[in-house]
Design an enzyme around this catalytic site. Structure first.
Site, PDB file in Angstrom:
ATOM      1  N   TYR A   1      -7.399  -2.306  15.889  1.00  0.00           N
ATOM      2  CA  TYR A   1      -8.141  -2.498  17.142  1.00  0.00           C
ATOM      3  C   TYR A   1      -9.134  -1.359  17.395  1.00  0.00           C
ATOM      4  O   TYR A   1      -9.405  -1.007  18.533  1.00  0.00           O
ATOM      5  CB  TYR A   1      -7.167  -2.653  18.327  1.00  0.00           C
TER       6      TYR A   1
ATOM      7  N   GLU B   1       4.453 -11.315  12.700  1.00  0.00           N
ATOM      8  CA  GLU B   1       2.977 -11.217  12.723  1.00  0.00           C
ATOM      9  C   GLU B   1       2.545  -9.784  13.057  1.00  0.00           C
ATOM     10  O   GLU B   1       1.937  -9.540  14.104  1.00  0.00           O
ATOM     11  CB  GLU B   1       2.420 -12.172  13.784  1.00  0.00           C
ATOM     12  N   PRO B   2       2.845  -8.822  12.231  1.00  0.00           N
ATOM     13  CA  PRO B   2       2.488  -7.438  12.557  1.00  0.00           C
ATOM     14  C   PRO B   2       1.000  -7.158  12.354  1.00  0.00           C
ATOM     15  O   PRO B   2       0.422  -7.540  11.335  1.00  0.00           O
ATOM     16  CB  PRO B   2       3.323  -6.628  11.552  1.00  0.00           C
ATOM     17  N   GLY B   3       0.405  -6.503  13.320  1.00  0.00           N
ATOM     18  CA  GLY B   3      -0.989  -6.063  13.187  1.00  0.00           C
ATOM     19  C   GLY B   3      -1.010  -4.549  13.050  1.00  0.00           C
ATOM     20  O   GLY B   3      -1.220  -3.995  11.977  1.00  0.00           O
TER      21      GLY B   3
ATOM     22  N   CYS C   1     -23.187   6.105  28.543  1.00  0.00           N
ATOM     23  CA  CYS C   1     -23.727   6.377  29.875  1.00  0.00           C
ATOM     24  C   CYS C   1     -22.722   6.182  31.006  1.00  0.00           C
ATOM     25  O   CYS C   1     -23.094   5.943  32.143  1.00  0.00           O
ATOM     26  CB  CYS C   1     -24.905   5.465  30.118  1.00  0.00           C
TER      27      CYS C   1
END
Ligand code: LLP
Length: 407
Positions: A361, A264-266, A333
């Site tokens: 991400y 399951e590579p992201g 801020c």
């Protein structure tokens, strides 16, 4: 970093056309990464599910599908996005964590592959579906690994998966409810360079595989490391592929059973394909520190502040400028430092700074903090840059809010 890169000229043209801040993704690089995986693991029966939590733009999902890759989802909403993108149910994997059983029922209604990560949900699943719905189990392998603690998921104190030491309980539930356990899953963490960590995970799964007579799949999750710095190396995929081939052959000979390997590579698939372009608003000199304040912040790219992540930065507007030290900071801020004491070609106001490794991400973890608009997204394919998400506009800030009449 590998050769397949968008040039500074291409990136500057994109910033000119679509404005900044903007995320840019390079389709051919995504494909090259997928091909590197399929080549590295060609010695075993492997199937790859892109962990779409890394980047879910619908065009990216469709492109991933078009190159033959499958998809891994972490929420039922991602499952629905994957179905919307056109993936077949058998090519969708749903690996969840600490969710209500109703969400698992929803995934089962949708007919996708499911990994379950708690004994209680496993028991509910067994009682409801018995032998009729093959299922996977997410185990916690008790291995400490990963780029930092927040993204280490397999260690003995982690909330993820069913602890390995509770395997007897898994077997009890399986027996009592006549479960059909098809898949054993682990995901040890993200950004794991050391091939030995994956080898250890393999060992853990092979040790228990023979308890599950209907097992078809060992699922090793994601977590391959990609280089973030120019002198850094990622996971040696070719070495890992070779090791896995040997281990799978050993298992097949010993037990006379053939298993499939799922991954399951992201990050591995999309990190290096992504660029984040910002423009410098302000240069500020303060007691020897030079701040380059850009038109973005932790609201758009949270990784440096949240994980201490390093993103290579380049001043594409002044590539031959003298090298100076800068703190590259955002416009939010609170302290939002992208890079400290970073040596960069002289930065002037209005210069374009490109952040590398921004595909995974990056946009996906962006927010509207400070009521700032989320960036636009652009896909470059066959040399052509196309907008795949408009920059937010004022409407997005009010979207879903209910304006009360009597205030
Ligand atoms: N499979 C499961 C079950 C996962 O939880 C994850 C990531 C993956 C696969 C994909 O891992 P990858 O190949 O991308 O390392 N936001 C963090 C990363 C969080 C990863 C969470 N799970 C970051 O920006 O570094």
């Amino acid at each position: 970093m590998s050769e397949l890169k968008l040039s500074s000229q291409q990136l500057a043209a994109i910033a000119g056309e679509f404005g900044t801040p903007v995320y840019v993704y390079h389709a051919e690089k995504i494909k090259a990464q997928y091909e590197r995986l399929t080549n590295a693991f060609s010695g075993i029966n492997a199937k790859f599910f892109y962990a779409c939590k890394a980047l879910t733009n619908i065009n990216i999902l469709r492109y991933i599908k078009s190159i033959g890759c499958n998809v891994d989802c972490s929420s039922v909403n991602e499952v629905e996005l994957a179905i919307y993108a056109g993936f077949e149910r058998k090519n969708i994997l749903y690996t969840s964590n600490n969710i209500h059983f109703s969400e698992i029922e929803r995934a089962a209604d949708l007919g996708v592959n499911i990994n379950i990560d708690s004994l209680s949900n496993l028991e509910k699943f067994g009682k409801k579906y018995g032998h009729s719905y093959p299922v996977g189990i997410r185990l916690r392998p008790n291995i400490m690994a990963g780029g930092n603690l927040k993204i280490s998921t397999g260690h003995a104190k982690s909330k993820f998966g069913i602890p390995l030491e509770q395997i007897e309980k898994v077997l009890d539930i399986a027996k009592q409810t006549n479960l059909r356990i098809q898949n054993l899953h682990i995901h040890t963490g993200s950004e794991i360079k050391d091939v030995e960590v994956f080898a250890k995970g393999m060992e853990v799964l092979f040790e228990i595989a023979h308890y599950f007579p209907e097992l078809e799949v060992l699922d090793f999750g994601g977590g391959f490391k990609v280089p973030y710095k120019s002198d850094e190396e990622g996971t040696d995929m070719e070495l890992l592929g070779q090791k896995m081939k040997e281990e799978f052959e050993w298992f097949e000979n010993k037990y006379n059973r053939k298993l499939q390997a799922w991954f399951e590579p992201g990050k591995f698939i999309v990190s290096e394909a992504g660029y984040f372009i910002t423009k410098v608003n302000v240069i500020k000199n303060s007691n020897g520190t030079v701040f380059a304040g850009v038109d973005s912040g932790l609201n758009h790219l949270i990784r440096p502040m949240f994980y201490g992540s390093y993103h290579q930065i380049e001043n594409i507007s002044n590539p031959a400028g003298p090298l100076n030290l800068y703190n590259v900071v955002g416009n939010i801020c609170e302290t939002d430092t992208f890079a400290e004491d970073r040596e960069l070609n002289e930065i002037r106001e209005e210069d374009l700074l490109v952040f590398y490794n921004a595909g995974a991400y990056g946009f996906e973890m962006a927010s509207n903090y400070n009521s700032r608009f989320k960036p636009a997204e652009v896909l470059v394919k066959d040399g052509k840059a196309q907008l795949i998400r408009k920059r937010d506009s004022f409407d997005h800030l009010l979207y879903n809010q209910i304006e009360l009449a009597d205030l």
